[in-house]
Design a protein around this motif. Structure first.
Motif, PDB file in Angstrom:
ATOM      1  N   GLY A  94      -5.035  -5.200   0.805  1.00  0.00           N
ATOM      2  CA  GLY A  94      -5.917  -4.616   1.530  1.00  0.00           C
ATOM      3  C   GLY A  94      -5.431  -4.217   2.983  1.00  0.00           C
ATOM      4  N   ASP A  95      -4.352  -5.007   3.534  1.00  0.00           N
ATOM      5  CA  ASP A  95      -3.851  -4.518   4.598  1.00  0.00           C
ATOM      6  C   ASP A  95      -2.534  -3.823   4.315  1.00  0.00           C
ATOM      7  OD1 ASP A  95      -4.597  -7.790   5.660  1.00  0.00           O
ATOM      8  OD2 ASP A  95      -5.685  -6.105   6.258  1.00  0.00           O
ATOM      9  N   GLY A  96      -2.287  -3.543   3.290  1.00  0.00           N
ATOM     10  CA  GLY A  96      -0.888  -2.821   2.813  1.00  0.00           C
ATOM     11  C   GLY A  96       0.336  -3.376   2.625  1.00  0.00           C
ATOM     12  N   GLY A  97       0.181  -4.757   2.677  1.00  0.00           N
ATOM     13  CA  GLY A  97       1.476  -5.589   2.459  1.00  0.00           C
ATOM     14  C   GLY A  97       1.619  -5.797   0.825  1.00  0.00           C
ATOM     15  N   ASP A  98       2.813  -5.830   0.547  1.00  0.00           N
ATOM     16  CA  ASP A  98       3.403  -5.979  -0.700  1.00  0.00           C
ATOM     17  C   ASP A  98       3.077  -7.212  -1.421  1.00  0.00           C
ATOM     18  OD1 ASP A  98       6.342  -5.035  -2.459  1.00  0.00           O
ATOM     19  OD2 ASP A  98       4.774  -5.912  -3.354  1.00  0.00           O
ATOM     20  N   VAL A  99       2.116  -7.628  -2.523  1.00  0.00           N
ATOM     21  CA  VAL A  99       1.898  -8.677  -3.074  1.00  0.00           C
ATOM     22  C   VAL A  99       2.254  -8.802  -4.523  1.00  0.00           C
ATOM     23  CG1 VAL A  99      -0.041  -9.523  -1.276  1.00  0.00           C
ATOM     24  CG2 VAL A  99      -0.648  -7.830  -3.465  1.00  0.00           C
ATOM     25  N   THR A 100       3.245  -7.746  -4.886  1.00  0.00           N
ATOM     26  CA  THR A 100       3.389  -7.685  -6.331  1.00  0.00           C
ATOM     27  C   THR A 100       3.671  -8.784  -7.015  1.00  0.00           C
ATOM     28  OG1 THR A 100       4.277  -5.388  -5.877  1.00  0.00           O
ATOM     29  CG2 THR A 100       4.979  -6.273  -7.915  1.00  0.00           C
TER      30      THR A 100
END
Length: 175
Positions: A155-161
């Motif tokens: 939701g914050d735009g961080g990459d969590v792939t």
């Protein structure tokens, strides 16, 4: 799946399979499957799944189905109130629905899944389970070079792939 009911000394939360038949219960979850039976007098068997992944089946008779069919859609959070029934001795208990209403379920966070195909950039917003499901398919397509640039953002735009098991093996390959 955990259901709630009024016991002798107040509210009780217990696994559905431990609750006696005939007990009036409430169960909340997300609709994950709807099997409609009968054409002239439709009724349904609805599977609700909680955040823990456990599920319960609810039987919805014709009268109630005609009133709430629009709530019985996959990925819809609902609360079902009804009576516990055991159709056969060796089958799991189910809930005969007496009332169904929208529920506010503490839902898993939603993620933005982005990837590129021959048709261009694709973007989908999905809960964790949806990312895992679609991600497995995308990995198969990536192996055939039909999808590339797969990424999942929180939701914050961080990459969590690589926080998803469907993509974890790819990290080892790219390391």
């Amino acid at each position: 799946m955990i259901v709630e009911f009024l016991g002798d000394f107040g509210p009780v939360a217990q696994r559905l399979d431990m609750v006696p038949a005939g007990t009036l219960v409430a169960v909340s979850g997300t609709v994950t499957r709807v099997q409609v039976l009968g054409a002239d007098e439709p009724r349904a068997i609805v599977t609700l799944t909680g955040l823990s992944g456990e599920s319960a089946q609810c039987a919805v008779d014709t009268e109630r189905y005609l009133d709430v069919w629009d709530l019985l859609v996959e990925e819809t959070p609902v609360q079902v109130c009804g009576k516990v029934r055991r159709p056969l001795k060796n089958m799991p208990a189910l809930v005969d629905a007496l009332a169904i209403r929208p529920a506010v379920v503490a839902s898993a966070r939603e993620f933005t899944l982005r990837y590129t195909t021959a048709d261009g950039r694709q973007v989908r917003v999905l809960p964790r389970r949806g990312v895992e499901t679609v991600g497995r398919l995308l990995m198969k397509l990536a192996d055939r070079d039909e999808v590339w640039d797969i990424e999942v953002l929180d939701g914050d735009g961080g990459d969590v792939t690589f926080g998803f098991s469907c993509f974890a093996d790819e990290r080892a390959v790219n390391a």
